[in-house]
Design an enzyme around this catalytic site. Sequence first.
Site, PDB file in Angstrom:
ATOM      1  CE  LYS A 113      -4.268   0.340   1.205  1.00 43.16           C
ATOM      2  NZ  LYS A 113      -5.399  -0.514   0.670  1.00 43.16           N
TER       3      LYS A 113
HETATM    4  N1  GLU Z   1      -6.905  -0.031  -3.013  1.00 40.79           N
HETATM    5  C1  GLU Z   1      -8.068  -1.722  -3.443  1.00 40.79           C
HETATM    6  C2  GLU Z   1      -8.199  -2.312  -1.961  1.00 40.79           C
HETATM    7  O1  GLU Z   1      -7.980  -1.192  -1.072  1.00 40.79           O
HETATM    8  C3  GLU Z   1      -7.032  -2.022  -4.538  1.00 40.79           C
HETATM    9  C4  GLU Z   1      -6.224  -2.520  -4.799  1.00 40.79           C
HETATM   10  C5  GLU Z   1      -5.959  -2.846  -6.532  1.00 40.79           C
HETATM   11  O2  GLU Z   1      -6.102  -3.210  -7.045  1.00 40.79           O
HETATM   12  O3  GLU Z   1      -4.938  -3.406  -6.068  1.00 40.79           O
HETATM   13  O4  GLU Z   1      -8.377  -3.289  -2.829  1.00 40.79           O
END
Ligand code: GLU
Length: 420
Positions: free
Chosen positions: A109
Amino acid sequence: MQKELLANPVFAMAAEQFDLVADFLQLPDDLRERCKWPKRLISVAVPIKLDNGVTQVFYGHRVQHHLTRGPVKGGLRFHPSVDLGEVAALAMWMNWKCALMDLPYGGGKGGIACDPRQMSRGELERLTRRFTMEMLPFISPEIDVMAPDMGTNEQTMAWMTDTYSARTGYLVPSIVTGKPIGMQGSAGRTLATGHGVAFLSTNALYKLGISIGSATAIVQGFGNVGSHTAKTLAAYGVKVTGISDASGALWNSCGIDVDALRVYVAEHGVVSGFPGADVIDPQEMLCQPCDVLAPAAMERAITKDIAALLQCRILAEGANGPTTPEADRIIDERGDIFVIPDILCNAGGVTVSYFEWVQNFQRFQWSENEVISKLETMLQKAFEKVTSFADRHKVSQRMAAQSIAVKTVADAKSLRGLFP
Ligand code: GLU
């Protein structure tokens, strides 16, 4: 053990959840240590020139929890509350989410501490491109693949793809997912997370013997996840009686016209002032009677005080980490709420991100029907895996989901061994 670098209440929450799971799994100490802590923590200064000519330094972070099972995958968020500890917690949850869904990824993240609502398009573009430049030594389609999250969108991903591709000299669409369709994004990606939340909610309604046509729902958050959750639930025939965002909360016991609200928000930016509903206190909204309550905003929205007052049958966690461990204990004791835990409930987004990455390597585009039907098959399988584990071991749905995920990661770590 304390790790000062990660001191943050959200990280403390993810770590506490992990410790409970590790105890339940009786994970040996060496594996516990290797599974818990993030592999790489990267913080960078992101200097940009603002429109008024002033130069400002923002701080950007990226945490790559593990690369044991493949490249790390997860979103990039622009929000004032972003710090290294919060990002590390979200990276850990992405790790479990990818493992639960059997995606060949670790979790990651990223985030930049900024307020995107106060920034112009030009400032956001400069911020995104400079952050991507700073990340170049640490990312590739085989190492780290970012995606949209809070405060970012497909335009952000287009700028990242362009910045990365300018360095390689050829287009590398697989460097990020959640791109616009015109830049080799996937059909169905934008709606995927909310669609998954709504789809799994109907699975839970079915399991509890509640007919969809008579069901009601309340949705906290009206960004990409919340708005598609509300839209899809309404399309299934569920009456959405409450919707909120950071500007306030709306209530209409006859059901809010979600499509009309989406049009209103596209114009005004917020739900407040929408003429088709009454105003309600946002905290009170969460505690109204309903079949499905979907927190789809920030982490730690369901506190212990709110948990005691909830009147929902199903808690569908569209956000990451919306329920605190204290609230979890109250919900477990009450025993009358069916929880669809975040790493399952909102896994639709990363699952379609995986489809996008695969399509990019294949240089092939799947239709939206193909994407949604593959997504529903995978979500259904994960839902059954989690509910049957919870029933078999007499544990909560969250413990079941995280146990399956942590065990998958721990097994992969055991197989790879510790080097040197
Ligand atoms: N931000 C999204 C999540 O928290 C998607 C992450 C992604 O598609 O890699 O799952």
